[in-house]
Design an enzyme around this catalytic site. Structure first.
Site, mmCIF file in Angstrom:
data_model
loop_
_atom_site.group_PDB
_atom_site.id
_atom_site.type_symbol
_atom_site.label_atom_id
_atom_site.label_comp_id
_atom_site.label_asym_id
_atom_site.label_seq_id
_atom_site.Cartn_x
_atom_site.Cartn_y
_atom_site.Cartn_z
ATOM 1 N N PRO A 242 23.648 83.520 65.356
ATOM 2 C CA PRO A 242 22.369 83.689 66.051
ATOM 3 C C PRO A 242 21.156 83.609 65.118
ATOM 4 C CG PRO A 242 23.967 85.194 66.973
ATOM 5 C CD PRO A 242 24.622 84.542 65.789
ATOM 6 N N GLU A 244 20.958 81.906 62.335
ATOM 7 C CA GLU A 244 20.815 80.489 61.990
ATOM 8 C C GLU A 244 20.115 79.733 63.122
ATOM 9 O OE1 GLU A 244 23.561 76.540 60.945
ATOM 10 O OE2 GLU A 244 24.473 78.528 61.002
ATOM 11 N N ARG A 270 -8.832 57.375 67.367
ATOM 12 C CA ARG A 270 -8.435 56.018 67.715
ATOM 13 C C ARG A 270 -9.161 55.569 68.977
ATOM 14 N NH1 ARG A 270 -6.376 51.205 65.840
ATOM 15 N NH2 ARG A 270 -4.934 50.271 67.352
ATOM 16 N N LEU A 339 2.077 57.563 71.423
ATOM 17 C CA LEU A 339 0.615 57.659 71.391
ATOM 18 C C LEU A 339 0.031 56.997 70.145
ATOM 19 C CD1 LEU A 339 0.288 61.301 72.718
ATOM 20 C CD2 LEU A 339 -0.731 59.283 73.806
ATOM 21 N N GLY A 342 1.869 51.071 67.550
ATOM 22 C CA GLY A 342 2.606 50.438 66.460
ATOM 23 C C GLY A 342 2.612 51.256 65.190
ATOM 24 N N GLY A 366 25.437 74.037 65.963
ATOM 25 C CA GLY A 366 26.031 74.012 67.295
ATOM 26 C C GLY A 366 25.226 73.067 68.153
#
Length: 381
Positions: A242, A244, A270, A339, A342, A366
Protein backbone atom coordinates in the site's frame (compact mmCIF):
# COMPACT_ATOMS: atom_id res chain seq x y z
CA UNK A 1 -9.17 23.93 -4.58
CA UNK A 2 -6.75 24.62 -1.74
CA UNK A 3 -5.01 21.54 -0.36
CA UNK A 4 -5.39 21.14 3.39
CA UNK A 5 -3.30 18.13 4.44
CA UNK A 6 0.04 19.96 4.71
CA UNK A 7 1.12 22.36 7.46
CA UNK A 8 3.90 24.96 7.66
CA UNK A 9 6.57 22.34 8.34
CA UNK A 10 5.64 20.44 5.19
CA UNK A 11 5.69 23.62 3.12
CA UNK A 12 9.10 24.59 4.50
CA UNK A 13 10.32 21.11 3.59
CA UNK A 14 8.82 21.56 0.11
CA UNK A 15 10.88 24.73 -0.34
CA UNK A 16 14.03 22.87 0.75
CA UNK A 17 13.31 20.11 -1.76
CA UNK A 18 12.83 22.67 -4.53
CA UNK A 19 16.10 24.44 -3.73
CA UNK A 20 18.03 21.16 -3.65
CA UNK A 21 16.60 19.97 -6.96
CA UNK A 22 17.22 23.29 -8.69
CA UNK A 23 20.88 23.14 -7.68
CA UNK A 24 21.73 19.47 -7.96
CA UNK A 25 19.31 17.98 -10.49
CA UNK A 26 17.73 20.30 -13.06
CA UNK A 27 21.04 21.28 -14.72
CA UNK A 28 21.97 17.62 -15.22
CA UNK A 29 18.78 15.99 -16.51
CA UNK A 30 20.05 15.50 -20.07
CA UNK A 31 23.12 13.72 -18.74
CA UNK A 32 20.92 11.44 -16.65
CA UNK A 33 19.00 10.54 -19.79
CA UNK A 34 22.19 9.83 -21.75
CA UNK A 35 23.54 7.65 -18.93
CA UNK A 36 20.21 5.89 -18.31
CA UNK A 37 20.85 6.32 -14.59
CA UNK A 38 21.22 8.77 -11.75
CA UNK A 39 24.89 9.28 -10.81
CA UNK A 40 26.17 8.42 -7.37
CA UNK A 41 26.88 12.13 -6.89
CA UNK A 42 23.13 12.72 -6.85
CA UNK A 43 22.54 10.06 -4.21
CA UNK A 44 25.34 11.34 -2.00
CA UNK A 45 24.09 14.92 -2.26
CA UNK A 46 20.52 13.88 -1.45
CA UNK A 47 21.78 11.83 1.47
CA UNK A 48 23.85 14.69 2.82
CA UNK A 49 20.73 16.89 2.86
CA UNK A 50 18.67 14.25 4.68
CA UNK A 51 16.29 13.45 1.83
CA UNK A 52 17.06 9.72 1.79
CA UNK A 53 16.53 9.07 5.49
CA UNK A 54 12.90 10.04 6.01
CA UNK A 55 12.04 6.48 7.06
CA UNK A 56 15.32 5.77 8.88
CA UNK A 57 15.75 6.21 12.67
CA UNK A 58 18.14 8.94 13.79
CA UNK A 59 20.46 6.43 15.47
CA UNK A 60 21.25 5.07 12.00
CA UNK A 61 21.76 8.46 10.35
CA UNK A 62 18.20 9.13 9.22
CA UNK A 63 15.78 11.92 10.05
CA UNK A 64 12.95 9.57 11.09
CA UNK A 65 10.26 12.03 9.99
CA UNK A 66 7.48 9.81 11.35
CA UNK A 67 5.04 11.50 9.00
CA UNK A 68 4.45 10.08 5.52
CA UNK A 69 3.38 13.50 4.27
CA UNK A 70 7.06 14.46 4.09
CA UNK A 71 7.62 11.48 1.76
CA UNK A 72 4.70 12.68 -0.36
CA UNK A 73 6.08 16.23 -0.58
CA UNK A 74 9.52 14.97 -1.63
CA UNK A 75 7.99 12.61 -4.19
CA UNK A 76 5.80 15.36 -5.65
CA UNK A 77 8.75 17.70 -6.13
CA UNK A 78 10.75 14.95 -7.81
CA UNK A 79 7.88 13.95 -10.10
CA UNK A 80 7.24 17.53 -11.18
CA UNK A 81 10.79 17.70 -12.52
CA UNK A 82 11.06 14.19 -13.90
CA UNK A 83 8.96 11.05 -13.39
CA UNK A 84 11.95 8.70 -13.60
CA UNK A 85 13.77 10.66 -10.93
CA UNK A 86 10.94 10.02 -8.51
CA UNK A 87 10.76 6.36 -9.48
CA UNK A 88 14.38 5.72 -8.53
CA UNK A 89 14.26 7.69 -5.29
CA UNK A 90 10.92 6.23 -4.18
CA UNK A 91 12.14 2.67 -4.73
CA UNK A 92 15.03 3.41 -2.40
CA UNK A 93 13.42 5.52 0.31
CA UNK A 94 9.72 4.64 0.29
CA UNK A 95 9.83 1.00 -0.68
CA UNK A 96 13.07 -0.94 -0.08
CA UNK A 97 14.46 0.78 3.03
CA UNK A 98 11.28 0.32 5.14
CA UNK A 99 11.71 -3.47 4.93
CA UNK A 100 15.04 -3.12 6.71
CA UNK A 101 13.73 -0.58 9.21
CA UNK A 102 10.67 -2.66 10.09
CA UNK A 103 12.02 -6.19 9.82
CA UNK A 104 15.79 -6.06 10.01
CA UNK A 105 17.86 -7.32 12.90
CA UNK A 106 20.01 -4.90 14.88
CA UNK A 107 23.05 -6.15 12.96
CA UNK A 108 21.34 -5.65 9.60
CA UNK A 109 20.29 -2.14 10.55
CA UNK A 110 23.82 -1.25 11.63
CA UNK A 111 25.21 -2.79 8.46
CA UNK A 112 22.90 -1.18 5.92
CA UNK A 113 20.86 1.77 7.19
CA UNK A 114 23.62 4.38 7.67
CA UNK A 115 24.70 3.88 4.07
CA UNK A 116 21.09 3.98 2.88
CA UNK A 117 20.65 7.33 4.59
CA UNK A 118 23.89 8.79 3.25
CA UNK A 119 23.49 7.56 -0.33
CA UNK A 120 26.50 5.27 -0.09
CA UNK A 121 24.23 2.22 -0.26
CA UNK A 122 21.62 2.30 -3.02
CA UNK A 123 18.76 -0.16 -2.74
CA UNK A 124 16.35 -1.93 -5.06
CA UNK A 125 13.46 -4.32 -4.52
CA UNK A 126 13.64 -7.69 -6.29
CA UNK A 127 10.10 -8.91 -6.80
CA UNK A 128 9.18 -9.07 -10.50
CA UNK A 129 10.30 -12.08 -12.51
CA UNK A 130 10.34 -12.76 -16.28
CA UNK A 131 7.34 -15.09 -16.16
CA UNK A 132 5.46 -13.65 -13.22
CA UNK A 133 4.63 -9.97 -13.69
CA UNK A 134 2.04 -8.90 -11.13
CA UNK A 135 1.65 -12.47 -9.82
CA UNK A 136 3.99 -12.30 -6.83
CA UNK A 137 2.81 -15.67 -5.58
CA UNK A 138 4.29 -17.32 -8.70
CA UNK A 139 7.94 -16.60 -7.84
CA UNK A 140 10.44 -19.09 -9.23
CA UNK A 141 13.64 -17.78 -7.66
CA UNK A 142 14.48 -20.24 -4.91
CA UNK A 143 16.52 -20.37 -1.73
CA UNK A 144 17.41 -23.94 -0.77
CA UNK A 145 18.81 -24.80 2.65
CA UNK A 146 22.29 -26.34 2.55
CA UNK A 147 23.72 -26.87 6.00
CA UNK A 148 23.90 -23.49 7.73
CA UNK A 149 23.49 -21.49 4.50
CA UNK A 150 20.91 -20.75 1.83
CA UNK A 151 21.67 -21.24 -1.87
CA UNK A 152 19.74 -18.84 -4.10
CA UNK A 153 19.08 -19.38 -7.81
CA UNK A 154 16.85 -17.51 -10.21
CA UNK A 155 16.38 -14.12 -11.83
CA UNK A 156 14.43 -10.86 -11.63
CA UNK A 157 13.54 -8.35 -14.31
CA UNK A 158 12.33 -4.75 -14.69
CA UNK A 159 14.19 -3.86 -11.48
CA UNK A 160 14.41 -0.10 -10.95
CA UNK A 161 17.89 0.85 -9.63
CA UNK A 162 18.85 -2.69 -10.58
CA UNK A 163 21.99 -1.77 -12.48
CA UNK A 164 23.38 0.46 -9.72
CA UNK A 165 21.97 -0.99 -6.49
CA UNK A 166 24.35 -2.11 -3.76
CA UNK A 167 21.63 -3.96 -1.86
CA UNK A 168 18.58 -5.73 -3.25
CA UNK A 169 15.73 -6.75 -0.96
CA UNK A 170 14.87 -9.95 -2.81
CA UNK A 171 11.82 -12.20 -2.65
CA UNK A 172 12.59 -15.90 -3.05
CA UNK A 173 10.74 -19.17 -2.61
CA UNK A 174 11.94 -21.07 0.47
CA UNK A 175 9.09 -23.60 0.79
CA UNK A 176 7.72 -24.44 -2.68
CA UNK A 177 5.06 -26.75 -1.25
CA UNK A 178 3.46 -23.83 0.63
CA UNK A 179 2.67 -21.68 -2.40
CA UNK A 180 2.35 -18.01 -1.48
CA UNK A 181 3.02 -18.91 2.15
CA UNK A 182 6.49 -20.19 1.28
CA UNK A 183 8.22 -16.93 0.26
CA UNK A 184 11.03 -15.25 2.20
CA UNK A 185 13.04 -12.03 1.85
CA UNK A 186 16.82 -11.79 1.69
CA UNK A 187 19.20 -8.85 1.54
CA UNK A 188 21.49 -9.62 -1.40
CA UNK A 189 24.53 -7.41 -1.85
CA UNK A 190 26.01 -6.61 -5.25
CA UNK A 191 29.35 -8.03 -4.12
CA UNK A 192 27.95 -11.45 -3.22
CA UNK A 193 29.53 -14.22 -5.35
CA UNK A 194 27.04 -15.55 -7.89
CA UNK A 195 25.14 -12.28 -8.22
CA UNK A 196 25.22 -10.57 -11.62
CA UNK A 197 23.27 -8.03 -13.64
CA UNK A 198 22.13 -7.89 -17.21
CA UNK A 199 22.18 -4.80 -19.42
CA UNK A 200 20.32 -1.60 -18.69
CA UNK A 201 16.94 -2.27 -20.26
CA UNK A 202 15.90 -0.08 -23.19
CA UNK A 203 12.48 1.21 -22.14
CA UNK A 204 9.82 3.22 -23.94
CA UNK A 205 9.95 5.91 -21.24
CA UNK A 206 11.64 6.81 -17.97
CA UNK A 207 15.03 6.60 -19.63
CA UNK A 208 16.73 8.30 -16.70
CA UNK A 209 15.87 5.37 -14.43
CA UNK A 210 18.36 2.52 -14.49
CA UNK A 211 16.34 -0.65 -14.94
CA UNK A 212 17.96 -4.06 -15.23
CA UNK A 213 17.69 -7.80 -15.07
CA UNK A 214 19.26 -9.50 -12.04
CA UNK A 215 20.65 -13.03 -11.90
CA UNK A 216 21.40 -15.29 -8.95
CA UNK A 217 23.57 -18.34 -9.58
CA UNK A 218 24.30 -20.32 -6.45
CA UNK A 219 24.39 -17.20 -4.28
CA UNK A 220 25.23 -18.59 -0.86
CA UNK A 221 24.01 -16.59 2.15
CA UNK A 222 23.71 -17.16 5.88
CA UNK A 223 20.73 -16.54 8.10
CA UNK A 224 22.13 -13.08 8.78
CA UNK A 225 20.81 -12.04 5.37
CA UNK A 226 17.28 -13.25 5.97
CA UNK A 227 15.00 -10.21 6.42
CA UNK A 228 12.23 -11.08 8.84
CA UNK A 229 11.12 -14.67 9.38
CA UNK A 230 11.30 -17.59 7.00
CA UNK A 231 8.20 -18.01 4.79
CA UNK A 232 6.69 -14.69 5.86
CA UNK A 233 7.78 -12.75 2.78
CA UNK A 234 4.45 -12.68 0.98
CA UNK A 235 2.71 -11.28 4.05
CA UNK A 236 5.46 -8.69 4.48
CA UNK A 237 5.06 -7.60 0.87
CA UNK A 238 1.29 -7.37 1.10
CA UNK A 239 1.62 -5.24 4.23
CA UNK A 240 3.99 -2.80 2.52
CA UNK A 241 2.61 -2.63 -1.01
CA UNK A 242 0.00 0.00 0.00
CA UNK A 243 2.78 2.52 0.73
CA UNK A 244 4.37 1.75 -2.63
CA UNK A 245 1.04 2.32 -4.37
CA UNK A 246 0.37 5.57 -2.52
CA UNK A 247 3.85 6.75 -3.41
CA UNK A 248 3.01 6.04 -7.06
CA UNK A 249 -0.34 7.81 -6.77
CA UNK A 250 1.08 11.01 -5.30
CA UNK A 251 3.74 11.12 -8.01
CA UNK A 252 1.25 10.36 -10.78
CA UNK A 253 -0.92 13.34 -9.88
CA UNK A 254 2.00 15.71 -9.34
CA UNK A 255 3.58 14.73 -12.64
CA UNK A 256 0.40 15.21 -14.65
CA UNK A 257 -0.50 18.42 -12.81
CA UNK A 258 2.85 19.99 -13.68
CA UNK A 259 2.68 19.10 -17.37
CA UNK A 260 -0.93 20.28 -17.56
CA UNK A 261 0.14 23.61 -16.07
CA UNK A 262 2.82 23.94 -18.73
CA UNK A 263 0.29 22.97 -21.40
CA UNK A 264 -2.14 25.65 -20.24
CA UNK A 265 0.64 28.21 -20.60
CA UNK A 266 1.37 26.86 -24.07
CA UNK A 267 -2.31 27.25 -24.96
CA UNK A 268 -2.08 30.91 -23.92
CA UNK A 269 1.05 31.51 -25.97
CA UNK A 270 0.29 29.50 -29.10
CA UNK A 271 -1.85 31.33 -31.67
CA UNK A 272 -4.04 29.85 -34.38
CA UNK A 273 -6.85 31.38 -36.42
CA UNK A 274 -6.01 34.76 -34.93
CA UNK A 275 -6.35 33.79 -31.26
CA UNK A 276 -4.74 31.77 -28.45
CA UNK A 277 -5.55 28.12 -29.06
CA UNK A 278 -6.88 27.87 -25.50
CA UNK A 279 -9.63 30.30 -26.48
CA UNK A 280 -11.06 27.89 -29.05
CA UNK A 281 -14.17 26.44 -27.45
CA UNK A 282 -13.21 22.80 -27.78
CA UNK A 283 -9.80 23.44 -26.20
CA UNK A 284 -11.26 25.67 -23.51
CA UNK A 285 -13.78 22.99 -22.53
CA UNK A 286 -11.12 20.27 -22.69
CA UNK A 287 -8.77 22.19 -20.40
CA UNK A 288 -11.64 22.76 -17.97
CA UNK A 289 -12.20 18.99 -17.88
CA UNK A 290 -8.52 18.19 -17.42
CA UNK A 291 -8.03 20.66 -14.57
CA UNK A 292 -11.07 19.23 -12.83
CA UNK A 293 -9.88 15.65 -13.30
CA UNK A 294 -6.52 16.48 -11.75
CA UNK A 295 -7.97 18.34 -8.78
CA UNK A 296 -10.49 15.60 -8.02
CA UNK A 297 -7.79 12.91 -8.24
CA UNK A 298 -5.49 15.00 -6.08
CA UNK A 299 -8.19 15.40 -3.43
CA UNK A 300 -8.66 11.63 -3.16
CA UNK A 301 -4.93 10.92 -3.11
CA UNK A 302 -4.40 13.60 -0.46
CA UNK A 303 -6.96 11.95 1.78
CA UNK A 304 -5.36 8.55 1.20
CA UNK A 305 -1.94 9.99 2.12
CA UNK A 306 -3.42 11.54 5.26
CA UNK A 307 -5.08 8.25 6.20
CA UNK A 308 -1.81 6.37 5.65
CA UNK A 309 0.01 8.87 7.86
CA UNK A 310 -2.38 8.09 10.70
CA UNK A 311 -2.30 4.34 10.02
CA UNK A 312 -5.90 4.20 8.81
CA UNK A 313 -5.48 3.66 5.06
CA UNK A 314 -6.37 0.20 3.78
CA UNK A 315 -4.90 -1.82 0.94
CA UNK A 316 -8.11 -1.13 -0.98
CA UNK A 317 -7.74 2.63 -0.48
CA UNK A 318 -4.23 2.39 -1.90
CA UNK A 319 -5.40 0.25 -4.83
CA UNK A 320 -8.06 2.82 -5.72
CA UNK A 321 -5.55 5.66 -5.50
CA UNK A 322 -2.99 3.85 -7.61
CA UNK A 323 -5.22 2.79 -10.48
CA UNK A 324 -7.29 5.98 -10.65
CA UNK A 325 -4.32 8.35 -10.48
CA UNK A 326 -2.43 6.49 -13.20
CA UNK A 327 -5.54 6.36 -15.40
CA UNK A 328 -6.14 10.10 -15.00
CA UNK A 329 -2.46 10.85 -15.49
CA UNK A 330 -2.34 9.01 -18.80
CA UNK A 331 -5.58 10.54 -20.07
CA UNK A 332 -4.49 14.06 -19.15
CA UNK A 333 -1.04 13.71 -20.70
CA UNK A 334 -2.46 12.23 -23.89
CA UNK A 335 -4.62 15.34 -24.28
CA UNK A 336 -1.63 17.56 -23.45
CA UNK A 337 0.30 16.00 -26.34
CA UNK A 338 -2.66 16.61 -28.65
CA UNK A 339 -2.92 20.25 -27.58
CA UNK A 340 0.74 20.76 -28.46
CA UNK A 341 0.07 19.47 -31.98
CA UNK A 342 3.19 18.40 -33.88
CA UNK A 343 5.41 19.82 -31.19
CA UNK A 344 3.89 17.38 -28.73
CA UNK A 345 5.48 14.56 -30.73
CA UNK A 346 8.97 16.03 -30.47
CA UNK A 347 11.36 14.65 -27.85
CA UNK A 348 12.71 18.12 -27.14
CA UNK A 349 9.34 19.03 -25.59
CA UNK A 350 8.73 17.91 -22.01
CA UNK A 351 5.18 16.89 -22.80
CA UNK A 352 6.37 14.17 -25.19
CA UNK A 353 8.72 12.66 -22.64
CA UNK A 354 6.14 12.94 -19.88
CA UNK A 355 3.59 11.13 -22.04
CA UNK A 356 5.99 8.21 -22.53
CA UNK A 357 7.13 8.23 -18.92
CA UNK A 358 3.56 7.96 -17.64
CA UNK A 359 2.55 4.84 -19.53
CA UNK A 360 4.29 2.40 -17.20
CA UNK A 361 2.35 3.66 -14.17
CA UNK A 362 -0.66 1.63 -15.31
CA UNK A 363 1.54 -1.49 -15.21
CA UNK A 364 3.92 -1.37 -12.26
CA UNK A 365 3.23 -1.69 -8.51
CA UNK A 366 0.52 -4.11 -9.56
CA UNK A 367 -1.22 -3.50 -12.88
CA UNK A 368 -4.42 -1.47 -12.95
CA UNK A 369 -6.27 -4.68 -13.73
CA UNK A 370 -4.94 -6.22 -10.51
CA UNK A 371 -6.00 -3.10 -8.61
CA UNK A 372 -9.55 -3.49 -9.93
CA UNK A 373 -9.48 -7.17 -9.00
CA UNK A 374 -8.59 -6.24 -5.42
CA UNK A 375 -11.32 -3.60 -5.26
CA UNK A 376 -13.83 -6.03 -6.74
CA UNK A 377 -12.98 -8.71 -4.19
CA UNK A 378 -13.57 -6.15 -1.45
CA UNK A 379 -17.09 -5.77 -2.84
CA UNK A 380 -17.66 -9.46 -2.20
CA UNK A 381 -17.15 -10.78 -5.73
Amino acid sequence: MKRTIFDDDHEAFRASCAAFLAKHVTPHLEQYLDDKALPRDFWLAAGAEGFLGLEIPEEFGGSDAGDYRFNAVWGEKLAKINAALNSCVAIHGDIAVPYIVDLGTDEQKQRWLPGCASGEILTAIGMTEPGGGSDLAALRTTAVRDGDTWVINGSKTFITNGFSADLIVTAVRTSPEKGAKGISLFGIEATDPGFSRGRKLDKVGQGEADTAELFFENVRLGDDRLIGEVDMGFIYMMQRLPQERLSCAAANVAHAKQILSETIQYCHDRKAFGQAIGSLQHNKFLLAELVTQIEVAEAYVDQAVLAHTSGEATAIDAAKAKWWSSQVQNEVLDHCVQLHGGYGFMNEYRVARAWRDARVTKIWAGSNEIMKELIGRDLGF
